[in-house]
Enzyme design. Structure first.
Site, PDB file in Angstrom:
ATOM      1  N   LYS A 276       0.893  -1.172   0.000  1.00  0.00           N
ATOM      2  CA  LYS A 276       0.000   0.000   0.000  1.00  0.00           C
ATOM      3  C   LYS A 276       0.923   1.212   0.000  1.00  0.00           C
ATOM      4  O   LYS A 276       1.449   1.615   1.036  1.00  0.00           O
ATOM      5  CB  LYS A 276      -0.917   0.018   1.224  1.00  0.00           C
ATOM      6  CG  LYS A 276      -1.872   1.210   1.215  1.00  0.00           C
ATOM      7  CD  LYS A 276      -2.780   1.213   2.426  1.00  0.00           C
ATOM      8  CE  LYS A 276      -3.880   2.256   2.366  1.00  0.00           C
ATOM      9  NZ  LYS A 276      -3.527   3.586   1.929  1.00  0.00           N
ATOM     10  N   ARG A 281      -3.457   8.865  -5.355  1.00  0.00           N
ATOM     11  CA  ARG A 281      -4.127   8.005  -6.325  1.00  0.00           C
ATOM     12  C   ARG A 281      -4.414   8.769  -7.608  1.00  0.00           C
ATOM     13  O   ARG A 281      -4.892   9.904  -7.565  1.00  0.00           O
ATOM     14  CB  ARG A 281      -5.441   7.517  -5.716  1.00  0.00           C
ATOM     15  CG  ARG A 281      -6.125   6.446  -6.531  1.00  0.00           C
ATOM     16  CD  ARG A 281      -7.267   5.869  -5.728  1.00  0.00           C
ATOM     17  NE  ARG A 281      -7.850   4.714  -6.362  1.00  0.00           N
ATOM     18  CZ  ARG A 281      -8.635   3.847  -5.737  1.00  0.00           C
ATOM     19  NH1 ARG A 281      -8.928   4.026  -4.464  1.00  0.00           N
ATOM     20  NH2 ARG A 281      -9.145   2.820  -6.372  1.00  0.00           N
ATOM     21  N   ARG A 296      -8.507  11.087  -6.847  1.00  0.00           N
ATOM     22  CA  ARG A 296      -9.497  10.230  -6.189  1.00  0.00           C
ATOM     23  C   ARG A 296     -10.867  10.916  -6.180  1.00  0.00           C
ATOM     24  O   ARG A 296     -11.898  10.271  -6.192  1.00  0.00           O
ATOM     25  CB  ARG A 296      -8.985  10.030  -4.766  1.00  0.00           C
ATOM     26  CG  ARG A 296      -9.714   9.080  -3.907  1.00  0.00           C
ATOM     27  CD  ARG A 296      -9.010   9.136  -2.547  1.00  0.00           C
ATOM     28  NE  ARG A 296      -9.591   8.220  -1.594  1.00  0.00           N
ATOM     29  CZ  ARG A 296     -10.773   8.386  -1.040  1.00  0.00           C
ATOM     30  NH1 ARG A 296     -11.529   9.403  -1.355  1.00  0.00           N
ATOM     31  NH2 ARG A 296     -11.206   7.497  -0.146  1.00  0.00           N
ATOM     32  N   PHE A 367      -2.158  -0.399  -9.974  1.00  0.00           N
ATOM     33  CA  PHE A 367      -2.707  -1.522  -9.203  1.00  0.00           C
ATOM     34  C   PHE A 367      -4.038  -2.038  -9.730  1.00  0.00           C
ATOM     35  O   PHE A 367      -4.544  -3.044  -9.264  1.00  0.00           O
ATOM     36  CB  PHE A 367      -2.776  -1.190  -7.711  1.00  0.00           C
ATOM     37  CG  PHE A 367      -3.640  -0.022  -7.353  1.00  0.00           C
ATOM     38  CD1 PHE A 367      -5.026  -0.151  -7.302  1.00  0.00           C
ATOM     39  CD2 PHE A 367      -3.080   1.210  -7.041  1.00  0.00           C
ATOM     40  CE1 PHE A 367      -5.823   0.917  -6.951  1.00  0.00           C
ATOM     41  CE2 PHE A 367      -3.868   2.284  -6.696  1.00  0.00           C
ATOM     42  CZ  PHE A 367      -5.251   2.145  -6.653  1.00  0.00           C
ATOM     43  N   ARG A 443     -17.026   0.285  -0.868  1.00  0.00           N
ATOM     44  CA  ARG A 443     -16.052  -0.409  -0.038  1.00  0.00           C
ATOM     45  C   ARG A 443     -16.561  -1.815   0.182  1.00  0.00           C
ATOM     46  O   ARG A 443     -17.167  -2.109   1.190  1.00  0.00           O
ATOM     47  CB  ARG A 443     -15.962   0.279   1.336  1.00  0.00           C
ATOM     48  CG  ARG A 443     -14.957   1.393   1.396  1.00  0.00           C
ATOM     49  CD  ARG A 443     -14.838   1.961   2.794  1.00  0.00           C
ATOM     50  NE  ARG A 443     -14.465   3.358   2.727  1.00  0.00           N
ATOM     51  CZ  ARG A 443     -13.201   3.783   2.589  1.00  0.00           C
ATOM     52  NH1 ARG A 443     -12.207   2.938   2.506  1.00  0.00           N
ATOM     53  NH2 ARG A 443     -12.956   5.075   2.520  1.00  0.00           N
ATOM     54  N   LYS A 449      -7.473  -3.005   3.300  1.00  0.00           N
ATOM     55  CA  LYS A 449      -6.140  -2.454   3.553  1.00  0.00           C
ATOM     56  C   LYS A 449      -5.747  -2.830   4.974  1.00  0.00           C
ATOM     57  O   LYS A 449      -6.600  -2.840   5.872  1.00  0.00           O
ATOM     58  CB  LYS A 449      -6.141  -0.934   3.356  1.00  0.00           C
ATOM     59  CG  LYS A 449      -7.214  -0.192   4.112  1.00  0.00           C
ATOM     60  CD  LYS A 449      -7.155   1.306   3.859  1.00  0.00           C
ATOM     61  CE  LYS A 449      -8.321   2.009   4.527  1.00  0.00           C
ATOM     62  NZ  LYS A 449      -8.378   3.431   4.268  1.00  0.00           N
TER      63      LYS A 449
END
Ligand code: ATP
Length: 590
Positions: A276, A281, A296, A367, A443, A449
C-alpha cells in the site's frame, strides 16, 4: 418551468434537516420534471451546480463580484451590503432582503425561467479574457434585476456554488428510485410524521433498485444521465452503460482491517497481497492518445503531471484504457520513496510545473485496470485484470511498474510481506480477492487495507478560532467533525497542533487559513463557522468519550498530519468507525 417554482422547492428543502423529507421533496420535483425536455439541467441544479460532477468547470464568481452586482441591481451601497452580509452571514439572504425592499417600489417585468437562469449562470463559467469581471457583474445584475426575492436568494447561492439545501448525492439517488418506482414498490411517505413505509417483502427489491441507481452513477458520475436512461430505457439499462476513456468513474475503495489474520477472514484465502504505497491516487485515462489524469475526487490534474502523461504515452501499451494507480515521489538524491506530504505540492502547483517535475520526480504504481481497448473490465475477476496490467505496463525502475504483488495463502509469508512493505516506508499492504470485481464507489470486501492500528482520522473543519499574538491573522485552532451514516456532521473536538509557521517545515497555518477564509459562513467573537469542505488527517493518542461534542467523543493529543485535498466531505470517517476504534482501545487498555 419558472425559476420561482424551483426556488420554492429549494426553500422547502432548506427548511428541513430530515433526510427522508428531503428525499420526498426532491421526488416531487423529479416527478414534476419527468416531462421536461431537458431534465439534465434540473438535476444539476438540485445538486447546486450547473455542470455534472465529472465536468470540472467552475463558475468562478467571488463574493466581491456578487456584492458589486447587488450594488448595481438594487441600488444599495457597498457598505450597506457588507454590513448586512456580516449580520446574515450569507449573500443569498442578503440578496433576498435587498430585492424584497426594492420590489416594494418597482414592478418586476421579465419572468425568469429555469432555462434562462441556468444558461446565464453557465455562461459565467465560460467568460475569459479582458473585461471578464465587468461582464460577470453585468450578467448577474441582469438576472437579479428581474428576480423576486426568493429567486434572488437562490440565484446568488447557485452562482457562489453554496446552495445549502442539503441535497446530498445519496438523497438524490434515493429520490430517483422513489420517483420512478414508488407505485411498483408500494412505497409511501407521510410528511407530517416523517414516516417511510414499504411492505416487508419489497425491501430487498427497493435496496436492489437503490444499488442499481448507485451503480449507474458510479459509472457515469452523472445523475442526469442515470435519470434519462431509466426514463427512456428502464432501470436494467443501467447495467449496460459502457465506460468511456476520458470520462472519470468513481474509484473502488477498500475496508480497513487490523491484522493479516483478519484480512484472510474478510477477503478469503484466494488472495493477492500488494504494497500500500503512501502516495497519491491517479485514475489514468488514455483516449486514443489523449491522456487525462484524475484524482481520487475525480478532479482533472493532467496539467500538473506532464511527466506522467509523457511516461504513459511512451511506455504503456494500448490505444484506449483506464488505469488505477498510486504515484509516489522519489527523492532525486537519496532515491528514497517520499510520502504523500511531499507529493501533495505537485497537485496544488499551478506554475513552475517543470521545475517541480525535476524536484519531485514520481513513480507510477499501477494496481488496477478498469477498461482496455473499449472493453469494460469492471466485472472481470481481479486475477484477469492483473494479468492485463502485467501485459501492458512495463517495469521501469523508479518510473512505472505494476504494483508489487505476491499471491499466497500462507499467513506467515503474508506477515513477512507486511513487514517488508512497512520497512520501505509504505503505509501497509492491501489484500485483494483474486476473483473480486471492480466495484466503483464502494467499499466491498473484495479487498482490504491493512495498516498499523487506526491512529489517524480524516475529519472536516467546521469551525476555527483566530490566533493571537505572533499568530494573529491566521486561523489556528480548528473544530473538526466526523459523519453519521446519513452524512450528518458531528463534532469531535478541536485540533490546534501539527501545522507549521514556516513554509519549508510543512503545511502552514497560512495555507490552511487561506483555504478556509472563503468558506467562512459567520463570525462570533474570535470563532468563525466554516462551510464544511476542507478535510484534514488528524493523528491522536486515544479516543475519549465526551459530553461536550455532538459525536460523544473527543481526541486525546490530536495533531494535524496532512491536508487531505484529495478527499471529499463524504469521505471523512464515520461515527461507527470511531466507536469501533474506541471499543477496541478499551479492550486493549483492560
Ligand atoms: P487511505 O486514507 O488509507 O489512503 P483512502 O480512504 O484514500 O485510504 P482506501 O480505499 O480506504 O482509500 O485505501 C486504499 C488507498 O490506498 C487507495 O485509495 C490508494 O490511494 C492507496 N493505495 C496504495 N497502494 C495501493 C494498492 N496497491 N492497491 C490499492 N490501493 C492502493
Amino acid at each position: 418551468m419558472d425559476y420561482l417554482k424551483l426556488a420554492e422547492y429549494f426553500e422547502e428543502l432548506e427548511k428541513t434537516s430530515k433526510r427522508l423529507e428531503k428525499t420526498f421533496i426532491i421526488t416531487k420535483l423529479l416527478k414534476d420534471i419527468i416531462k421536461e425536455k431537458d431534465p439534465e439541467l434540473f438535476i444539476n441544479l438540485i445538486r447546486g451546480k450547473v455542470f455534472p460532477a465529472w465536468d470540472e468547470r467552475k463558475i468562478g464568481v467571488s463574493d466581491k463580484i456578487v456584492i458589486k452586482a447587488l450594488e448595481t441591481s438594487t441600488g444599495n451601497s457597498k457598505e450597506h451590503i457588507n454590513k448586512l452580509f456580516s449580520e446574515l452571514g450569507d449573500l443569498g439572504e442578503v440578496a433576498f432582503e435587498l430585492v424584497k425592499k426594492k420590489k416594494q417600489v418597482t414592478l418586476q417585468n421579465v419572468r425568469l425561467t429555469v432555462d434562462l437562469v441556468y444558461n446565464n449562470v453557465r455562461d459565467l463559467a465560460d467568460l475569459e479574457g479582458e473585461g471578464t469581471v465587468n461582464k460577470k457583474i453585468g450578467l448577474i445584475s441582469e438576472l437579479l434585476t428581474s428576480a423576486t426575492p426568493l429567486e434572488a436568494k437562490f440565484i446568488v447561492r447557485l452562482i457562489l456554488e453554496q446552495m445549502r439545501t442539503g441535497a446530498a448525492d445519496s438523497t438524490l439517488r434515493d429520490a430517483i428510485v422513489w420517483c420512478f418506482f414508488s407505485d411498483k414498490l408500494r412505497l409511501s411517505y407521510e410528511q407530517s410524521t416523517n414516516e417511510f413505509k414499504l411492505p416487508d417483502n419489497n425491501r430487498k427489491e427497493y435496496d436492489l433498485f437503490v444499488d442499481k441507481v448507485q451503480h449507474g452513477y458510479d459509472l457515469t458520475n452523472d445523475f442526469a444521465e442515470v435519470f434519462k436512461i431509466i426514463k427512456e430505457q428502464g432501470i436494467n439499462a443501467l447495467e449496460k452503460i459502457t465506460l468511456k476513456a476520458g470520462k472519470p468513474i468513481n474509484v473502488m475503495l477498500y475496508q480497513k482491517v487490523k491484522s493479516v489474520e483478519e484480512a484472510f477472514e474478510v477477503v478469503g484465502k484466494n488472495l493477492a497481497l500488494e504494497y500500500k504505497y503512501d502516495g497519491f491516487r491517479l485514475q489514468i485515462h488514455n483516449n486514443n492518445g489523449n491522456i487525462l489524469l484524475y484524482t481520487r475526487r475525480l478532479e482533472n490534474v493532467t496539467k500538473q503531471f506532464p511527466d506522467v502523461v509523457d511516461l504513459i504515452k511512451k511506455t504503456v501499451k494500448g490505444e484506449n484504457f483506464i488505469l488505477d494507480a498510486e504515484i509516489i515521489g522519489i527523492d532525486p538524491v537519496s532515491h528514497k520513496w517520499l510520502s504523500f506530504q511531499n507529493i501533495s505540492q505537485r497537485i496544488k502547483r499551478k506554475y513552475d510545473i517543470e521545475k517541480l517535475v525535476k524536484e519531485v520526480p514520481v513513480m507510477v504504481n499501477v494496481f488496477d485496470i478498469i477498461s482496455l481497448n473499449n472493453e469494460s473490465l469492471i466485472s472481470a475477476p481481479f486475477v484477469r485484470r492483473r494479468n492485463m496490467i502485467e501485459k501492458i505496463v512495463p517495469n521501469i525502475p523508479e518510473k512505472i511498474q505494476p504494483a508489487k504483488q505476491v499471491v499466497t495463502d500462507d499467513i506467515e509469508a503474508a506477515k513477512k510481506f507486511y513487514e517488508e512493505s512497512l520497512s520501505l516506508g509504505n503505509e501497509g499492504i492491501m489484500a485483494k480477492n483474486l476473483s473480486g470485481e471492480y466495484k466503483p464507489g464502494s467499499r466491498v470486501g473484495y479487498g482490504v487495507k491493512i495498516k498499523p492500528i487506526l491512529d489517524t482520522l480524516d475529519l472536516v473543519i467546521v469551525k476555527a478560532d483566530h490566533g493571537e499574538g505572533k499568530r494573529a491573522g491566521w486561523l489556528t485552532s480548528f473544530t473538526v467533525a466526523c459523519q453519521d451514516s446519513n452524512g450528518n456532521l458531528l463534532e469531535i473536538g478541536k485540533v490546534g497542533s501539527g501545522l507549521k509557521e514556516k513554509e519549508e517545515e510543512g503545511t502552514t497555518f497560512l495555507e490552511v487559513t487561506n483555504l478556509l477564509k472563503p468558506l467562512i459562513i459567520s463570525t462570533e467573537g474570535k470563532t468563525v463557522t466554516i462551510k464544511p469542505h476542507v478535510i484534514i488527517e488528524v493523528a491522536f493518542e486515544e479516543i475519549q468519550a465526551s459530553n461536550d461534542s455532538s459525536s460523544g467523543f473527543s481526541l486525546r493529543f490530536p495533531r494535524i498530519v496532512n491536508l487531505r485535498s484529495d478527499k471529499k466531505v463524504s469521505d471523512i470517517n464515520y461515527l461507527d468507525e470511531i466507536k469501533i476504534t474506541y471499543d477496541a482501545q478499551r479492550g486493549r487498555n483492560k
